[in-house]
Scaffold this active site. Structure first.
Site, mmCIF file in Angstrom:
data_model
loop_
_atom_site.group_PDB
_atom_site.id
_atom_site.type_symbol
_atom_site.label_atom_id
_atom_site.label_comp_id
_atom_site.label_asym_id
_atom_site.label_seq_id
_atom_site.Cartn_x
_atom_site.Cartn_y
_atom_site.Cartn_z
ATOM 1 N N ASN A 21 4.154 3.218 -0.629
ATOM 2 C CA ASN A 21 2.924 3.746 -0.040
ATOM 3 C C ASN A 21 2.493 2.753 1.041
ATOM 4 O OD1 ASN A 21 0.374 4.631 0.595
ATOM 5 N ND2 ASN A 21 -0.515 4.289 -1.437
ATOM 6 N N LYS A 23 0.219 2.949 3.133
ATOM 7 C CA LYS A 23 -1.232 2.973 3.377
ATOM 8 C C LYS A 23 -1.505 3.014 4.893
ATOM 9 C CE LYS A 23 -1.984 1.001 -1.140
ATOM 10 N NZ LYS A 23 -2.782 0.152 -2.031
ATOM 11 N N HIS A 113 -5.303 9.011 -4.901
ATOM 12 C CA HIS A 113 -5.177 7.549 -4.982
ATOM 13 C C HIS A 113 -6.574 6.953 -5.187
ATOM 14 C CE1 HIS A 113 -4.390 3.397 -3.871
ATOM 15 N NE2 HIS A 113 -3.105 3.655 -4.061
ATOM 16 N N GLU A 115 -7.983 4.544 -3.891
ATOM 17 C CA GLU A 115 -8.685 4.200 -2.650
ATOM 18 C C GLU A 115 -9.389 5.428 -2.067
ATOM 19 O OE1 GLU A 115 -5.292 2.356 -0.830
ATOM 20 O OE2 GLU A 115 -5.502 0.658 -2.199
ATOM 21 N N GLU A 183 -2.024 3.724 -11.941
ATOM 22 C CA GLU A 183 -2.336 2.554 -11.127
ATOM 23 C C GLU A 183 -3.690 2.000 -11.564
ATOM 24 O OE1 GLU A 183 -0.072 2.801 -7.089
ATOM 25 O OE2 GLU A 183 -1.994 3.784 -6.862
ATOM 26 N N GLY A 189 -3.325 -4.542 -5.200
ATOM 27 C CA GLY A 189 -3.527 -5.548 -4.149
ATOM 28 C C GLY A 189 -4.110 -6.864 -4.624
ATOM 29 N N SER A 227 0.312 -4.124 -7.733
ATOM 30 C CA SER A 227 0.936 -5.456 -7.649
ATOM 31 C C SER A 227 2.360 -5.485 -8.194
ATOM 32 C CB SER A 227 0.052 -6.513 -8.331
ATOM 33 O OG SER A 227 -1.176 -6.629 -7.639
HETATM 34 P P1 13P Z 1 -0.097 -2.840 -4.252
HETATM 35 O O1 13P Z 1 1.360 -2.732 -4.580
HETATM 36 O O2 13P Z 1 -0.361 -3.450 -2.907
HETATM 37 O O3 13P Z 1 -0.872 -3.479 -5.358
HETATM 38 O O4 13P Z 1 -0.660 -1.329 -4.113
HETATM 39 C C1 13P Z 1 -0.361 -0.416 -5.099
HETATM 40 C C2 13P Z 1 -0.780 0.917 -4.643
HETATM 41 O O5 13P Z 1 -1.942 1.183 -4.449
HETATM 42 C C3 13P Z 1 0.277 1.913 -4.410
HETATM 43 O O6 13P Z 1 -0.242 3.177 -4.230
#
Ligand code: 13P
Length: 264
Positions: A21, A23, A113, A115, A183, A189, A227
């Site tokens: 992803n 982003k 997601h 976010e 997740e 992150g 992560s």
């Molecule tokens: P990270 O791998 O940066 O923690 O992000 C995970 C994520 O949100 C994947 O959709």
């Protein structure tokens, strides 16, 4: 590339899905360089990553055509988007429909997601509607669930994920398939990851809950995300009911992304 590439045969379910992803990162040239590095590394790879796992890349919308163009030299990597509209078409300024994604070569779409739940006020109901629309347009929805730090600390993690699965996953027809990504919000992150026991508990809970939605819960891949890095991938991806990973930060470096795939 349709879903026929991924998950169309019973043995595919045994393969891990390693999904990047990207982003909202990078410009068009960064996207081209990253996908070229991934393709080049795979072409010289002798650990057979591609035969052992399925690989999916989810770039920002605007970079999808360029990545698709690059993928013509590698039909084994699937293409996905990070979101889609809840509307089918029409007067929805700024939206991108599931049908447009399909038309642009996507086989997958990430839905719900954390976010988007946090920053774009997406609710369980809206996520369920997007997932249904994606299925209707022959896209594989990757429905994201996961608790916040506060919810875990207060012992609510399993209740939250139960609510999310019940509310966000549509009832599936006989041949319909989805993917789930667990997740934990606090792991995204941050460099923090849940214990292997906590991941196992949550993934087996999700598998059980899926029986309420489909006659074939064993066909649903349950990805872990948050992560996920080359140094923890081996442990996390080997846990029961962990059928792959959804990778953020580490998917922006071809070497790290493919090291995770190799660990699968
Ligand atoms: P990270 O791998 O940066 O923690 O992000 C995970 C994520 O949100 C994947 O959709």
């Amino acid at each position: 590339m349709g879903n026929s590439v991924i998950n169309s045969l019973p043995d595919y379910i045994m393969k891990k899905l390693i999904a990047g992803n990207w982003k909202m990162n990078g410009g068009i040239n960064d996207a081209k360089t990253l996908i070229a590095n991934i393709i080049n590394t795979l072409s010289t790879d002798d650990s057979q990553i591609q035969t052992r796992s399925d690989i999916l890349i989810c770039p920002p919308f605007l970079h999808i055509p360029a990545v698709r163009h690059s993928l013509h030299s590698n039909p084994h990597i699937a293409l996905g988007a990070q979101d889609c509209s809840i509307y089918e078409d029409g007067a929805h300024t700024g939206d991108i429909s599931a049908a447009m994604l399909k038309d642009s070569g996507c086989s997958h779409v990430i839905i719900g997601h954390s976010e988007r739940r946090q920053n774009n006020s997406e609710t369980d109901d809206l996520i369920a509607r997007k997932a249904r629309l994606a299925l209707d347009k022959d896209l594989m929805p990757i429905i994201c669930v996961g608790e916040t730090a506060q919810e875990r600390e207060s012992g609510e993690a399993e209740n939250i994920v139960t609510r999310q699965i019940r509310a966000c996953v549509p009832e599936l027809g006989t041949f319909e398939e989805i993917t789930i990504a667990y997740e934990p919000v606090w792991a995204i992150g941050t460099g923090k990851i849940p214990t292997p026991d906590d991941v196992t508990t949550m993934h087996s809970l999700i598998r059980r809950l899926l029986k309420e939605k489909t006659a074939r819960p064993e066909r649903v891949r349950i990805l872990y995300g948050g992560s996920l890095k080359p140094d923890n991938a081996k442990i996390l991806l080997a846990l029961p009911n962990v059928d792959g990973g959804l990778i953020g930060g580490a998917s922006l470096k071809a070497k790290d992304f493919l090291a995770i795939a190799a660990a699968a």
